[in-house]
Write an enzyme that holds these catalytic residues in place. Structure first.
Site, PDB file in Angstrom:
ATOM      1  N   ARG A  22       0.854  -1.187   0.000  1.00 31.64           N
ATOM      2  CA  ARG A  22       0.000   0.000   0.000  1.00 31.64           C
ATOM      3  C   ARG A  22       0.892   1.239   0.000  1.00 31.64           C
ATOM      4  O   ARG A  22       2.085   1.167   0.302  1.00 31.64           O
ATOM      5  CB  ARG A  22      -0.895   0.011   1.241  1.00 31.64           C
ATOM      6  CG  ARG A  22      -2.013  -1.003   1.205  1.00 31.64           C
ATOM      7  CD  ARG A  22      -2.807  -0.999   2.503  1.00 31.64           C
ATOM      8  NE  ARG A  22      -3.508   0.269   2.725  1.00 31.64           N
ATOM      9  CZ  ARG A  22      -4.189   0.555   3.829  1.00 31.64           C
ATOM     10  NH1 ARG A  22      -4.247  -0.324   4.820  1.00 31.64           N
ATOM     11  NH2 ARG A  22      -4.811   1.719   3.955  1.00 31.64           N
ATOM     12  N   HIS A  23       0.314   2.367  -0.333  1.00 28.72           N
ATOM     13  CA  HIS A  23       1.033   3.641  -0.261  1.00 28.72           C
ATOM     14  C   HIS A  23       1.451   3.920   1.181  1.00 28.72           C
ATOM     15  O   HIS A  23       0.956   3.299   2.134  1.00 28.72           O
ATOM     16  CB  HIS A  23       0.125   4.764  -0.757  1.00 28.72           C
ATOM     17  CG  HIS A  23      -1.188   4.807  -0.033  1.00 28.72           C
ATOM     18  ND1 HIS A  23      -1.336   5.369   1.218  1.00 28.72           N
ATOM     19  CD2 HIS A  23      -2.414   4.329  -0.363  1.00 28.72           C
ATOM     20  CE1 HIS A  23      -2.581   5.249   1.623  1.00 28.72           C
ATOM     21  NE2 HIS A  23      -3.266   4.606   0.682  1.00 28.72           N
ATOM     22  N   ASN A  39      -5.328   9.276   5.930  1.00 26.09           N
ATOM     23  CA  ASN A  39      -5.179   8.143   6.862  1.00 26.09           C
ATOM     24  C   ASN A  39      -5.070   8.651   8.295  1.00 26.09           C
ATOM     25  O   ASN A  39      -5.655   8.064   9.218  1.00 26.09           O
ATOM     26  CB  ASN A  39      -3.934   7.329   6.537  1.00 26.09           C
ATOM     27  CG  ASN A  39      -4.032   6.563   5.228  1.00 26.09           C
ATOM     28  OD1 ASN A  39      -3.068   6.485   4.471  1.00 26.09           O
ATOM     29  ND2 ASN A  39      -5.197   6.001   4.945  1.00 26.09           N
ATOM     30  N   ARG A  70      -1.187   9.898  -3.257  1.00 25.95           N
ATOM     31  CA  ARG A  70      -0.503   9.153  -2.198  1.00 25.95           C
ATOM     32  C   ARG A  70       0.233   7.934  -2.735  1.00 25.95           C
ATOM     33  O   ARG A  70       1.263   7.517  -2.173  1.00 25.95           O
ATOM     34  CB  ARG A  70      -1.491   8.752  -1.101  1.00 25.95           C
ATOM     35  CG  ARG A  70      -2.697   7.923  -1.565  1.00 25.95           C
ATOM     36  CD  ARG A  70      -3.715   7.861  -0.427  1.00 25.95           C
ATOM     37  NE  ARG A  70      -4.885   7.036  -0.695  1.00 25.95           N
ATOM     38  CZ  ARG A  70      -5.971   7.457  -1.358  1.00 25.95           C
ATOM     39  NH1 ARG A  70      -6.013   8.696  -1.846  1.00 25.95           N
ATOM     40  NH2 ARG A  70      -7.004   6.642  -1.518  1.00 25.95           N
ATOM     41  N   GLU A 110      -7.824   3.305  -5.658  1.00 31.47           N
ATOM     42  CA  GLU A 110      -8.592   2.784  -4.542  1.00 31.47           C
ATOM     43  C   GLU A 110     -10.063   2.658  -4.910  1.00 31.47           C
ATOM     44  O   GLU A 110     -10.567   3.359  -5.800  1.00 31.47           O
ATOM     45  CB  GLU A 110      -8.419   3.715  -3.325  1.00 31.47           C
ATOM     46  CG  GLU A 110      -9.221   3.340  -2.083  1.00 31.47           C
ATOM     47  CD  GLU A 110      -8.863   1.978  -1.498  1.00 31.47           C
ATOM     48  OE1 GLU A 110      -9.107   0.965  -2.187  1.00 31.47           O
ATOM     49  OE2 GLU A 110      -8.363   1.941  -0.362  1.00 31.47           O
ATOM     50  N   HIS A 155      -3.555   0.370  -2.995  1.00 34.43           N
ATOM     51  CA  HIS A 155      -4.393   0.796  -1.884  1.00 34.43           C
ATOM     52  C   HIS A 155      -4.955  -0.456  -1.214  1.00 34.43           C
ATOM     53  O   HIS A 155      -4.736  -1.578  -1.686  1.00 34.43           O
ATOM     54  CB  HIS A 155      -5.510   1.707  -2.399  1.00 34.43           C
ATOM     55  CG  HIS A 155      -4.987   2.878  -3.168  1.00 34.43           C
ATOM     56  ND1 HIS A 155      -4.774   4.113  -2.608  1.00 34.43           N
ATOM     57  CD2 HIS A 155      -4.606   2.995  -4.478  1.00 34.43           C
ATOM     58  CE1 HIS A 155      -4.296   4.944  -3.518  1.00 34.43           C
ATOM     59  NE2 HIS A 155      -4.187   4.285  -4.667  1.00 34.43           N
TER      60      HIS A 155
END
Length: 468
Positions: free
Chosen positions: A219-220, A226, A308, A331, A399
């Site tokens: 994932r980023h 977040n 991101r 995402e 994502h």
């Protein structure tokens, strides 16, 4: 399935079953050899090459019974269970055996059940030798002397070859659909492919390769959204996320150098024909040049179109890495709930919150652009096929929903597991396709030391918070 032993049939069936299950078509493999090796069926009978000699009447009866019992189990799965596809994994190398199989299918299922014959042939001698040596670690020859075992296995193959009839003339005269794969995808012949599932299988089989390579998924890094608990959106990375991006670049460069060194070690410890001390059969698709040097593999870095994800890959050198942004890796779109927190969704949209909690896999967010996990599976299908086709290393910076769906494919997970996998930020997953499956490793980022550490015996599990 059709083909002589050591032609890659089981390898093909496992990959095909994994792909069809991932596309949400219930698929199971029914392996005749596994049934043959059951103690109750075998009664401690010798299973050397003599067992496969047609003049061995008792063994022939056992093999015939095993084949028919396995086929009946497959038909039960489709006709009485919830199966969509059953794969009969056996040699089925004679025309007589295939006629008997078709007769049994039509007796039990009529003409409604589509049947596709899939043959794997190997004409490349190096590939065939490599396949045969892989068999020596299988259940029929485990812990036996490798030289004697290889000699016995070649005798078994020679027995099959005497009666072997490849797909072709008979099937074409009788309008029977088939696919013939030569050298595990180097050449593919298709005949009268009918129906959606057969077309899906054909499309997938056109994109096989056996090249050794690494596929990395992460994932980023931690984003500003977040930190605030918001879903969706297109925020920048936080300072911690930037730190993750820098470590990721350094670690991938390290892993790439280490992988090259391992391949050189394998090259010096594997030969054609085998020599004492060889650890693995060499890969015919990855051979050294005249100077005994292995080719330098390209390394692709794929991100989504969201900031991101792009920022997580920003430190990779464009001269050394082939970077690409693709919307397919974006995402899951939360529709009218983009930018909300889960607690605010529960408060403002309690009915939708309850629907998603009840069945996350089939839930779709309401509003323009809203998606669900089945949409993600559908849009990642070309990504999966490209990953199977390409021979280069690849890092995918995605994502949560994308990582879940990709990992579910490569790990062959059940559909009910896909939407709830625990794939936290800061985890990096490595997958190496092999002739027997996919090697899997997981690495966890340590913020203090700014490095990734392998997690021994790591198993993907369900997330503690089933809403996220």
């Amino acid at each position: 399935m059709v083909g002589l032993p050591a032609r890659g049939k089981s390898y093909i069936t496992k990959k095909l079953a994994r792909y069809l299950n991932w596309l949400q078509h219930d698929t199971r493999i029914f392996n005749v050899g596994e049934r043959r090796r059951m103690p109750a069926d075998m009664d401690s009978m010798d299973q050397s090459a003599n067992f496969f000699d047609p003049s061995n009447k008792r063994a022939a009866l056992i093999r015939e019974q095993c084949a028919m019992d396995t086929l009946d189990e497959l038909l039960d799965y489709i006709l009485e269970g919830n199966g969509s596809v059953g794969i009969l994994d056996a040699t089925n190398s004679t025309l007589e055996r295939r006629k008997v199989i078709m007769k049994r299918i039509r007796e039990r299922a009529g003409t409604e059940l589509n049947v596709l014959f899939l043959e794997s042939r190997c004409v490349d001698e190096n590939l065939l030798e490599s396949n045969m040596r892989l068999k020596l670690s299988g259940p029929d020859y485990k812990d036996q002397d490798p030289v004697a075992a290889l000699e016995d296995f070649k005798k078994r193959v020679a027995i099959y070859e005497k009666a072997y009839v490849p797909l072709g003339e008979y099937e074409e005269k009788n309008n029977m659909p088939y696919i013939q794969m030569i050298d595990v995808g180097r050449k593919v012949i298709s005949h009268q492919i009918r129906g959606f599932l057969s077309a899906q299988a054909n499309y997938y089989l056109l994109n096989f390769n056996l090249a050794p390579r690494m596929i990395w998924i992460t994932r980023h890094g931690l984003s500003m959204d977040n930190v605030s608990g918001k879903i969706g959106g297109d925020s920048d990375l936080s300072s911690e996320g930037i730190q993750y991006a820098k470590t990721l670049t350094k670690f991938i460069e390290h892993a790439r150098r280490e992988w090259d060194m391992k391949q050189l070690h394998k090259l010096t410890h594997s030969h054609f024909p085998p020599q004492p001390g060889d650890t693995t059969p060499p890969n015919p698709h990855y051979q050294p040049n005249d100077n005994n040097e292995l080719p330098q593999k390209s390394f692709c870095v794929w991100t989504s179109m969201l900031k991101r994800s792009i920022q997580t890959a920003q430190f990779f050198d464009d001269e050394e890495y082939d970077s690409k942004q693709m919307r397919m890796l974006d995402e899951l779109n939360a529709g009218i709930m983009e930018g909300l927190t889960y607690s605010s969704i529960a408060e403002a949209h309690p009915a939708e919150y309850a629907l998603r909690k009840k069945d996350k896999l089939h839930y779709r967010y309401p509003g323009p652009g809203g998606e669900g996990y089945l949409d993600i599976i559908n849009r990642l299908r070309p990504v999966i096929v490209e990953l199977e086709r390409m021979e280069d290393h690849c890092l995918l910076v995605g994502h949560r929903s994308v990582a879940r769906v990709l990992l579910a494919y490569f790990r062959g997970l059940k559909r009910e597991e896909v939407a709830d996998l625990d794939v936290p930020i800061g985890m990096l997953y490595c997958l190496e396709p092999k002739p027997y499956g996919v090697d899997f490793k997981a690495y966890k980022w340590d913020k203090k030391t700014e490095w990734f550490y392998e997690q021994p015996n790591f198993q993907l599990k369900r997330a503690e918070d089933d809403m996220q």
